[in-house]
Design a protein around this motif. Structure first.
Motif, short mmCIF file in Angstrom:
data_model
loop_
_atom_site.label_atom_id
_atom_site.label_comp_id
_atom_site.label_asym_id
_atom_site.label_seq_id
_atom_site.Cartn_x
_atom_site.Cartn_y
_atom_site.Cartn_z
N GLU A 125 -2.42 -12.72 -20.83
CA GLU A 125 -2.02 -14.09 -20.49
C GLU A 125 -1.79 -14.92 -21.74
N ALA A 126 -2.60 -14.70 -22.77
CA ALA A 126 -2.41 -15.43 -24.03
C ALA A 126 -1.05 -15.11 -24.64
N SER B 33 1.85 -27.77 -26.12
CA SER B 33 2.50 -26.94 -25.10
C SER B 33 1.61 -25.77 -24.67
N VAL B 34 1.00 -25.10 -25.66
CA VAL B 34 0.11 -23.99 -25.35
C VAL B 34 -1.12 -24.47 -24.58
N THR B 35 -1.68 -25.58 -25.04
CA THR B 35 -2.88 -26.11 -24.39
C THR B 35 -2.62 -26.48 -22.94
N ASN B 36 -1.50 -27.15 -22.67
CA ASN B 36 -1.19 -27.55 -21.30
C ASN B 36 -0.99 -26.35 -20.39
N ARG B 37 -0.32 -25.33 -20.89
CA ARG B 37 -0.12 -24.13 -20.08
C ARG B 37 -1.46 -23.44 -19.81
N CYS B 38 -2.28 -23.35 -20.84
CA CYS B 38 -3.59 -22.71 -20.68
C CYS B 38 -4.47 -23.48 -19.70
N LEU B 39 -4.43 -24.80 -19.77
CA LEU B 39 -5.23 -25.61 -18.86
C LEU B 39 -4.81 -25.38 -17.42
N ASN B 40 -3.53 -25.29 -17.18
CA ASN B 40 -3.05 -25.00 -15.81
C ASN B 40 -3.53 -23.64 -15.34
N ILE B 41 -3.47 -22.64 -16.24
CA ILE B 41 -3.93 -21.30 -15.88
C ILE B 41 -5.44 -21.30 -15.61
N ALA C 176 -4.76 -19.71 -27.44
CA ALA C 176 -4.60 -19.28 -26.05
C ALA C 176 -5.65 -18.24 -25.67
N TYR C 177 -5.96 -17.33 -26.58
CA TYR C 177 -6.97 -16.30 -26.27
C TYR C 177 -8.35 -16.91 -26.13
N ARG C 178 -8.69 -17.87 -27.01
CA ARG C 178 -9.97 -18.56 -26.89
C ARG C 178 -10.07 -19.31 -25.56
N LEU C 179 -8.97 -19.90 -25.14
CA LEU C 179 -8.99 -20.69 -23.92
C LEU C 179 -9.00 -19.82 -22.67
N LEU C 180 -8.30 -18.70 -22.69
CA LEU C 180 -8.12 -17.90 -21.48
C LEU C 180 -9.02 -16.67 -21.41
#
Length: 295
Positions: free
Chosen positions: A29-30, A59-67, A20-24
């Protein structure tokens, strides 16, 4: 907490936070994403999930993608450059602006900055494939794309990262030494010595978030950056307190006033000259004053 959920939390929380941190690029938020995923896990009947790691990762990836898709629009109106939120480590000095989050691997700050060049989909595919070795079929299932489509997205992402100068560099002891010299020079008021450690093509990027006076555009070139640093020194900003700090597994610099963080500077080294070529100055107080819990 249900026993199965508790076991999953203890087993996968660090992995999920790092994804999550890498994505966001933001700690808060992570953390929220990881927390939300485990809250929702209660309603998903954990006993019926065959592959818990895959379920949680999706689940984490989908939430991060939306954010990310929402954040890309917000960043268009962000006042000045947007920089990732620093992830503080333990330098052993007790000088960190906040607490610490322990990860099993370091996530370089310059790497996070370069990830900002990617679209949300490109970022997801690049991170999952390059950092975690997910198969194209797994990534495709997460983002509803075919494996071939994921390969094309990854190729495009790699090209963008390469154009940005991304390399999978190992921790550089030379960089640590240069940054420590830079911090020591500023602490001693030896501004010429600090400027001498900068490359001719040095660039400083500042993020004040519209809350702290900061340059709205990158400052480029040794002349302009040197003048910028001399201007800060003239206001005695450095004399209030500068210290090395561990950020994203690397040595950075914290500027403090009355023991409160005013900024964190992260650095990138020019491999040819061995001098500082990029300075990322995080001035936004929302990205500085936090009490991080261990994840």
């Amino acid at each position: 907490m249900d026993m199965n959920v508790e076991l999953a939390y203890q087993t996968y929380r660090k992995l999920l936070f790092s994804i999550a941190y890498r994505l966001l690029g933001t700690v808060t938020e992570a953390e929220d994403v990881v927390q939300d995923v485990f809250v929702s896990l209660h309603a998903a009947d954990p006993d019926s999930i065959d592959n818990m790691k895959a379920f949680l990762g999706r689940s984490v990836t989908n939430r991060c993608l939306n954010i990310l898709q929402s954040a890309s629009r917000r960043k268009e109106t962000y006042p000045g450059p947007w920089l990732p939120e620093p992830l503080y480590g333990d330098s052993g000095s007790g000088s960190e602006p906040g607490g610490r989050i322990e990860l099993e691997e370091d996530i370089g700050y310059a790497y996070l900055v370069m990830l900002e060049r990617l679209s949300p989909l490109e970022r997801v595919v690049f991170v999952l494939r390059e950092a975690y070795g997910y198969e194209y079929e797994e990534i495709g299932d997460m983002i509803d794309k075919s494996p071939d489509n994921c390969r094309k997205i990854l190729s495009r992402s790699r090209r963008k990262m390469s154009d940005a100068g991304y390399t999978e560099a190992l921790p550089d002891e030379r960089k640590q030494a240069i940054v420590l010299q830079f911090v020591a020079a500023l602490r001693q008021g030896n501004i010429p010595e600090a400027i001498n450690l900068l490359a001719d093509q040095v660039v400083i990027v500042t993020d004040g978030g519209g809350k702290v006076k900061s340059a709205l555009r990158p400052i480029a070139g040794i002349g302009r950056v040197g003048a910028f640093i001399r201007g800060i020194a003239a206001k005695e900003t450095f004399s209030h307190g500068v210290a090395p700090v561990s950020v994203n597994g690397e040595t950075a610099m914290a500027l403090t006033r009355i023991h409160l963080p005013q900024a964190v500077w992260c650095f990138e080294l020019d491999q040819a000259s061995g001098k500082i070529v990029k300075i990322y100055a995080v001035n936004n107080p929302d990205k500085l004053i936090r009490k991080y819990k261990n994840v």
